[in-house]
Design an enzyme around this catalytic site. Structure first.
Site, short mmCIF file in Angstrom:
data_model
loop_
_atom_site.label_atom_id
_atom_site.label_comp_id
_atom_site.label_asym_id
_atom_site.label_seq_id
_atom_site.Cartn_x
_atom_site.Cartn_y
_atom_site.Cartn_z
N SER A 128 0.82 -1.20 0.00
CA SER A 128 0.00 0.00 0.00
C SER A 128 0.86 1.25 0.00
O SER A 128 1.97 1.26 0.55
CB SER A 128 -0.89 -0.01 1.25
OG SER A 128 -1.48 1.25 1.47
N TYR A 153 -3.22 -0.84 10.42
CA TYR A 153 -3.33 -1.49 9.10
C TYR A 153 -2.16 -1.10 8.22
O TYR A 153 -1.46 -1.95 7.67
CB TYR A 153 -4.65 -1.11 8.41
CG TYR A 153 -4.59 -1.33 6.92
CD1 TYR A 153 -4.63 -2.62 6.39
CD2 TYR A 153 -4.42 -0.26 6.04
CE1 TYR A 153 -4.51 -2.82 5.01
CE2 TYR A 153 -4.31 -0.46 4.68
CZ TYR A 153 -4.37 -1.74 4.17
OH TYR A 153 -4.23 -1.93 2.82
N LYS A 157 1.51 -3.21 6.78
CA LYS A 157 2.06 -3.32 5.43
C LYS A 157 3.55 -2.96 5.42
O LYS A 157 4.36 -3.62 4.76
CB LYS A 157 1.29 -2.40 4.47
CG LYS A 157 -0.15 -2.80 4.24
CD LYS A 157 -0.26 -4.13 3.53
CE LYS A 157 -1.70 -4.47 3.16
NZ LYS A 157 -1.82 -5.78 2.49
#
Length: 342
Positions: A128, A153, A157
């Site tokens: 991301s 979140y 990544k």
């Protein structure tokens, strides 16, 4: 003639399902691993309707090492893994950080341990643009330093990329590409697959389509006092079908033997910034539907502008985004209407 077996973790999800379609079209044998916690099994039938081939399917919780090992052992003849399996709701990750770190990182670690154990040589990671944090300049290139993300979140990544980079250094026989998505939107032109968020959407366009469909009453626009043409934040929106095709290109790069290093990263975006109001205005123009929206104060953690340089993907993978914002919106609205009519 088959080009070999590819395991798609989280393959019933939004980007995973579109990528499965593109891989089948390109003669790869697809096996989907999914625990169906954030997806639906009927998507398997939809992939079959589009591509003419139904992938093999394993319902498996990859955060459980025993379940993961059993599934990978069964399909140890695969030459590649594409990893989409992760929880992805930014707001929920702030409320439940340990849940996100456990799921997203255990899933990855169990997968690469199985990769090493069974000799599956190639790995593509669904990353991301959040790994860049709030960059000092634009457009964002892969040479920019990664930063602590604004949410668990996003940070999962960043940590996952670091794990994969360390793994690649320790085991040079394995090759990995991390693909850093900007803002995926759109749906398959058939209207059979698209983004299917659980509960209230976290992303802008599903929120817009659900407002237009009457599922939600109002869209909140978080801030109109940014230093942009209309005061609303800028993002780089890329069609999910373009993203899916990028995964095929990345896989072909891994299989070609032409990688200079055994770990590499690529931005996937259009290279063009679009404001929140651009999305609303284009949606109303394309669909002839009015959106009930209200300007509110800025949301904590939002940055003014994020958009990619995708030159590296163009030069090394032969990939660039081709589908327009109008197509992204038209296909999203078609999917919303099709799904609501089921």
């Amino acid at each position: 003639m088959s080009r070999g077996k590819v395991i798609i973790t989280g393959g019933c999800g939004y980007i995973g399902s579109h990528t499965s379609v593109e891989l089948i079209k390109n003669k790869f044998d697809v096996v989907i691993f999914d625990d169906l916690s954030n997806s639906k099994e009927f998507i398997m039938d939809r992939i079959y309707q589009i591509a003419g081939v139904k992938p093999a399917f394993e319902k498996v919780d990859l955060s459980n090492p025993i379940e993961a090992d059993r599934a990978y052992y069964k399909h140890s003849d695969a030459h590649s893994i594409i990893n989409f399996a992760a929880f992805k709701a930014v707001g929920e990750s702030v409320e439940k950080p340990i849940l996100y770190y456990k799921n997203n990182l255990y899933t990855l670690i169990n997968s690469i341990e199985a990769q090493k154990k069974y000799g599956i040589k190639n790995f593509i990671f669904s990353s991301s643009a959040t790994v860049y944090g709030n960059p000092n300049r634009l457009p964002i290139t892969e040479s920019f330093q990664t930063k602590r993300a604004f949410s668990p979140y996003g940070n999962s990544k960043k940590i996952a990329e670091e794990i994969l980079e360390d793994f690649s250094k320790a085991y040079p026989e394995f090759k990995t590409i991390s693909l850093r998505y900007f803002n995926p939107i759109g749906a398959h032109e058939s209207g059979l697959i698209g983004e299917l968020p659980n509960g209230i959407p976290n992303n802008l366009l599903p929120y817009v389509t659900q407002c237009a469909a009457g599922v939600l009453k109002e869209l909140q626009v978080f801030g109109n006092d940014y230093n942009t043409k209309d005061g609303t934040p800028i993002r780089d929106y890329v069609h999910v079908v373009d993203l899916a095709k990028a995964h095929v290109k990345a896989l072909e790069r891994l299989l070609s033997g032409n990688m200079k290093e055994n770990y590499d990263v690529y931005n996937l975006g259009t290279g063009k910034g679009v404001t929140v109001m651009d999305i609303i205005n284009t949606f109303e123009k394309v669909t002839k539907e009015k959106i009930n929206y209200r300007i509110t104060k800025r949301r904590a953690g939002d940055v003014q502008a994020l958009f990619a340089s995708a030159e590296k993907a163009k030069n090394n993978l032969g990939w660039e985004a081709t589908l327009s914002l109008e197509n992204m919106i038209e296909t999203s609205w078609n999917w919303e209407k099709t799904f609501r009519d089921m």
